[in-house]
Design an enzyme around this catalytic site. Structure first.
Site, PDB file in Angstrom:
ATOM      1  N   THR A   1       0.819  -1.212   0.000  1.00  0.00           N
ATOM      2  CA  THR A   1       0.000   0.000   0.000  1.00  0.00           C
ATOM      3  C   THR A   1       0.853   1.262   0.000  1.00  0.00           C
ATOM      4  O   THR A   1       0.503   2.260  -0.643  1.00  0.00           O
ATOM      5  CB  THR A   1      -0.939   0.006   1.221  1.00  0.00           C
TER       6      THR A   1
ATOM      7  N   THR B   1       0.993  -4.247   4.204  1.00  0.00           N
ATOM      8  CA  THR B   1       0.656  -4.548   5.594  1.00  0.00           C
ATOM      9  C   THR B   1       0.019  -5.919   5.800  1.00  0.00           C
ATOM     10  O   THR B   1       0.094  -6.476   6.893  1.00  0.00           O
ATOM     11  CB  THR B   1      -0.300  -3.485   6.166  1.00  0.00           C
TER      12      THR B   1
END
Length: 321
Positions: free
Chosen positions: A12, A83
């Site tokens: 991300t 993540t």
């Protein structure tokens, strides 16, 4: 001034909008330019550019080799990462990078670097700041926390404070610096890289009514290790309507390593507490202790590749992290 190598792997933090949603496109150099002045000299290497959900064990090994290949040339390492599976990668690097005298810091973000209000700049700056501390080991730096690589677990899909340090808080980043609960010293042994992972490992999460035949199917499919996420302190069903104990016994007799873990995040497993745990251990199941499923999975992959026989694997799995 210290020299830090930044390894960019996607996630991300490197994402930009596309027709199919956010995809990792931003280079490590571009991320670095958005940070401004840093307390160290940084070299950047684009290692891969993946959504972390697509990472495979061979990608963990590529990251570990990248650190090992440059170990003598840098004072520390920062790895940018998605993540979703960051905790697995941290656990893998913890297992593969042995006797570290230099820091290896993993970080990422819940929002892309270029998005307004993103947590990416803070996390990345904190990662470089922590790398400059020079404390050897594998760590996750996220939202002001420094987490042992063997203790990280993602707890939230959206909150900036996404990770917990399971059963061993380590350090916080404050305006006064990194506040360590335990500032570790090198063990004096020479750094080494240990690769090799057995992929035939599975996690079986139980719900009330899960049939033991599922474990039988995994054994028959050739899995060499199974982590059973049981209830509470590690309980598995031992009722006439669906006891897991015969299937555990069958698996162990076939040389499959069975590890009992808990679905509870904190405190861990105690197979001596209730008869169902005692009986499972008596049949040869291994207690996962207070370890996370992430570190148990990687340790089991590594142990099955390197150890000779199930007994040696079980002994390895019970060692503390």
């Amino acid at each position: 001034m210290k020299d830090i190598l930044m390894l960019a792997t996607g996630g991300t933090i490197a994402c930009e909008p596309s027709e199919d949603g956010l995809v990792p496109k931003l280079s490590g150099e571009a991320m670095l330019k958005s940070l401004g002045a840093l307390p160290c000299r940084v070299s950047v290497r684009e290692l891969m550019n993946l959504d972390s959900s697509n990472l495979q064990p061979e990608d963990w090994e590529a990251m570990a080799r990248a650190v090992a290949d440059s170990y003598e040339d840098f004072d520390g390492f920062v790895i940018t990462h998605g993540t979703d599976t960051l905790a697995y990668t941290a656990a893998a690097l913890y297992q593969m990078l042995r006797h570290l005298a230099k820091p290896v810091i993993l970080t990422g973000s819940q929002l892309p670097m270029a998005m307004e209000g993103s947590d990416a700049p803070r996390n990345l700056r904190d990662a470089f700041f922590t790398a400059c501390e020079g404390v050897g080991g594998v760590y996750v730096v996220f939202h002001g926390e420094v987490i042992d690589g063997a203790r990280a677990k993602k707890m939230h899909t959206e909150r900036f404070a996404a990770y917990a340090s399971v059963n061993a808080p380590l350090a916080k980043i404050t305006p006064q610096g990194v506040q360590w609960r335990e500032r570790r010293s090198p063990d004096g042994k020479p750094f080494c890289l240990v690769t090799g992972l057995e992929k035939r490992v599975c996690v079986l999460k139980l719900i009330p009514g899960t049939r033991p035949e599922l474990l039988d199917m995994l054994v028959d499919a050739g899995y060499r290790g199974v982590i059973i996420e049981g209830f509470g302190a590690g309980g598995v069903p031992n009722d006439a309507r669906g006891s897991f104990l015969p299937s555990i016994q069958r698996a162990v007799e076939k040389g499959v390593v069975i590890v009992c873990a808990s679905q509870c995040v904190f405190d861990g497993v105690d197979l001596s507490r209730y008869p169902i745990g005692v009986l499972a251990a008596r049949l040869g199941a291994v207690s996962g202790g207070d370890k996370t499923v992430e570190i148990l999975a990687v340790r089991l992959m590594q142990a099955l590749h390197h150890c000779r026989g199930a007994e040696e694997v079980r002994a390895f799995m019970e060692r503390p992290v």
